[in-house]
Design an enzyme around this catalytic site. Structure first.
Site, PDB file in Angstrom:
ATOM      1  N   ASN A   9     -57.256 -45.641  15.127  1.00 24.27           N
ATOM      2  CA  ASN A   9     -56.103 -45.389  14.265  1.00 24.27           C
ATOM      3  C   ASN A   9     -56.642 -45.008  12.886  1.00 24.27           C
ATOM      4  O   ASN A   9     -57.119 -45.859  12.152  1.00 24.27           O
ATOM      5  CB  ASN A   9     -55.234 -46.657  14.197  1.00 24.27           C
ATOM      6  CG  ASN A   9     -54.085 -46.515  13.227  1.00 24.27           C
ATOM      7  OD1 ASN A   9     -53.803 -45.424  12.726  1.00 24.27           O
ATOM      8  ND2 ASN A   9     -53.421 -47.625  12.946  1.00 24.27           N
ATOM      9  N   LYS A  11     -55.045 -44.036  10.337  1.00 24.61           N
ATOM     10  CA  LYS A  11     -54.110 -44.357   9.242  1.00 24.61           C
ATOM     11  C   LYS A  11     -53.996 -43.145   8.299  1.00 24.61           C
ATOM     12  O   LYS A  11     -54.130 -42.016   8.759  1.00 24.61           O
ATOM     13  CB  LYS A  11     -54.548 -45.647   8.544  1.00 24.61           C
ATOM     14  CG  LYS A  11     -54.783 -46.778   9.566  1.00 24.61           C
ATOM     15  CD  LYS A  11     -54.968 -48.134   8.969  1.00 24.61           C
ATOM     16  CE  LYS A  11     -55.196 -49.141  10.096  1.00 24.61           C
ATOM     17  NZ  LYS A  11     -55.279 -50.515   9.609  1.00 24.61           N
ATOM     18  N   HIS A  94     -46.827 -50.659  14.402  1.00 24.55           N
ATOM     19  CA  HIS A  94     -47.992 -51.136  13.653  1.00 24.55           C
ATOM     20  C   HIS A  94     -47.534 -52.023  12.495  1.00 24.55           C
ATOM     21  O   HIS A  94     -46.509 -51.762  11.873  1.00 24.55           O
ATOM     22  CB  HIS A  94     -48.813 -49.952  13.120  1.00 24.55           C
ATOM     23  CG  HIS A  94     -50.167 -50.376  12.649  1.00 24.55           C
ATOM     24  ND1 HIS A  94     -50.354 -50.947  11.412  1.00 24.55           N
ATOM     25  CD2 HIS A  94     -51.367 -50.376  13.262  1.00 24.55           C
ATOM     26  CE1 HIS A  94     -51.637 -51.270  11.286  1.00 24.55           C
ATOM     27  NE2 HIS A  94     -52.275 -50.925  12.388  1.00 24.55           N
ATOM     28  N   GLU A  96     -48.441 -52.212   9.545  1.00 25.05           N
ATOM     29  CA  GLU A  96     -48.230 -51.509   8.265  1.00 25.05           C
ATOM     30  C   GLU A  96     -46.876 -50.806   8.250  1.00 25.05           C
ATOM     31  O   GLU A  96     -46.236 -50.701   7.196  1.00 25.05           O
ATOM     32  CB  GLU A  96     -49.396 -50.529   8.030  1.00 25.05           C
ATOM     33  CG  GLU A  96     -50.673 -51.298   7.695  1.00 25.05           C
ATOM     34  CD  GLU A  96     -51.966 -50.643   8.157  1.00 25.05           C
ATOM     35  OE1 GLU A  96     -51.961 -49.435   8.456  1.00 25.05           O
ATOM     36  OE2 GLU A  96     -52.987 -51.353   8.223  1.00 25.05           O
ATOM     37  N   GLU A 166     -52.445 -57.266  17.215  1.00 25.10           N
ATOM     38  CA  GLU A 166     -53.166 -57.101  15.948  1.00 25.10           C
ATOM     39  C   GLU A 166     -52.717 -58.199  14.983  1.00 25.10           C
ATOM     40  O   GLU A 166     -51.695 -58.036  14.293  1.00 25.10           O
ATOM     41  CB  GLU A 166     -52.863 -55.726  15.346  1.00 25.10           C
ATOM     42  CG  GLU A 166     -53.314 -54.571  16.212  1.00 25.10           C
ATOM     43  CD  GLU A 166     -53.549 -53.304  15.389  1.00 25.10           C
ATOM     44  OE1 GLU A 166     -54.624 -52.727  15.541  1.00 25.10           O
ATOM     45  OE2 GLU A 166     -52.682 -52.927  14.576  1.00 25.10           O
ATOM     46  N   GLY A 172     -57.997 -54.918   8.354  1.00 20.98           N
ATOM     47  CA  GLY A 172     -58.553 -54.389   7.120  1.00 20.98           C
ATOM     48  C   GLY A 172     -59.105 -55.467   6.206  1.00 20.98           C
ATOM     49  O   GLY A 172     -59.368 -55.217   5.030  1.00 20.98           O
ATOM     50  N   SER A 212     -60.232 -55.510  12.543  1.00 19.46           N
ATOM     51  CA  SER A 212     -61.643 -55.595  12.131  1.00 19.46           C
ATOM     52  C   SER A 212     -62.619 -55.615  13.309  1.00 19.46           C
ATOM     53  O   SER A 212     -63.623 -56.320  13.271  1.00 19.46           O
ATOM     54  CB  SER A 212     -61.865 -56.800  11.211  1.00 19.46           C
ATOM     55  OG  SER A 212     -61.085 -56.660  10.039  1.00 19.46           O
TER      56      SER A 212
HETATM   57  P1  13P Z   1     -59.120 -52.458  10.928  1.00 21.10           P
HETATM   58  O1  13P Z   1     -59.986 -52.211  12.158  1.00 21.10           O
HETATM   59  O2  13P Z   1     -59.502 -51.594   9.764  1.00 21.10           O
HETATM   60  O3  13P Z   1     -59.027 -53.912  10.608  1.00 21.10           O
HETATM   61  O4  13P Z   1     -57.635 -51.996  11.327  1.00 21.10           O
HETATM   62  C1  13P Z   1     -57.096 -52.433  12.514  1.00 21.10           C
HETATM   63  C2  13P Z   1     -55.834 -51.669  12.763  1.00 21.10           C
HETATM   64  O5  13P Z   1     -54.869 -51.829  12.035  1.00 21.10           O
HETATM   65  C3  13P Z   1     -55.812 -50.700  13.851  1.00 21.10           C
HETATM   66  O6  13P Z   1     -54.522 -50.226  14.076  1.00 21.10           O
END
Ligand code: 13P
Length: 249
Positions: A9, A11, A94, A96, A166, A172, A212
């Protein structure tokens, strides 16, 4: 056998030139496993990514879509539009999107219905916040997220649904759920599916872990019996790291 999947992803990262550079680097990598590999670039670069990768084994997927077929929804993208640029899989739910764009379970259920009605595959994301885990409510939160957005569906719909756990506190942040925490939650999710739809759906549905995942921890996380792959954020922006994760299977 359910599929093993590693999806990147991206983003809101990578303009067109950066997308082309990263895709060239990804094409030079070798997948030594049976895992399916997907990348989710930003919407403006989906067509370019699709064109570059259509003869490869890397699938280009979308990060989001709207539930309506078309109409007065300024700034939004429909399932049909995604399909017209070669995209057949979409990430929905997601954290976010939930946090910054107020996407709730009811809205996500509409998006899920629209994606399925258009013959798309979904990677459906959910996960608890730190406060939920600290208070021991993580299973209740995750159980409700799945139930509210997915459990109105017929069993057959799950052929086109991949789940992605997640935990928000691990996205992140560099914090990862321990392999045991991931396994425990994935087992709970699979049991919830079995209780609602029976063992066949539960055993055939892939459940990815996201939060992560890095080359250094992927192998241990993927070794857990109910972890069928990963949804990768930061580490998906580097071709060597991303394929080190893919090849951790
Ligand atoms: P990170 O791997 O940067 O923690 O992000 C995970 C994520 O949100 C994948 O959709």
């Amino acid at each position: 056998m359910r599929k093993q999947i590693v999806a990147g992803n991206w983003k809101m990262n990578n303009d067109l030139a950066q997308t082309e550079t990263l895709i060239s680097a990804l094409k030079a990598q070798k997948n030594t496993t049976g895992a399916e590999v997907m990348i989710a670039p930003t919407a403006t670069n989906l067509w370019q990514a699709y064109t570059s990768l259509k003869d490869s084994k890397i699938e280009v997927i979308a990060q989001n879509m709207h539930f309506a077929e078309s109409g007065a929804y300024t700034g939004e993208i429909s399932a049909k539009m995604l399909k017209s640029v070669g995209v057949n899989t979409v990430i929905l739910g997601h954290s976010e999107r939930r946090e910054y764009f107020n996407e709730n379970d009811a809205l996500l259920a509409q998006k899920v219905n629209a994606a399925l009605a258009n013959g798309m595959r979904i990677i459906f994301c959910f996960g608890e916040e730190l406060a939920d885990r600290k208070s021991g409510n993580e299973e209740q939160v995750v159980g409700n997220q799945i139930k509210n957005a997915l459990f109105h569906l017929e069993a057959a719909a799950f052929k086109n649904i991949v789940l992605a756990y997640e935990p928000v506190w691990a996205i992140g942040t560099g914090e990862t759920a321990s392999p045991e925490q991931a396994q425990d939650m994935h087992a709970f999710i699979r049991k919830s599916l079995a209780d609602k739809y029976g063992n066949d759906v539960a055993n055939e549905t892939s459940i990815l872990y996201g939060g992560s995942v890095k080359p250094a921890n992927a192998q241990e996380i993927f070794s857990k019996p109910d972890v069928d792959g990963g949804l990768i954020g930061g580490a998906a922006l580097n071709a060597d790291d991303f394929f080190a994760i893919v090849n951790a299977f």
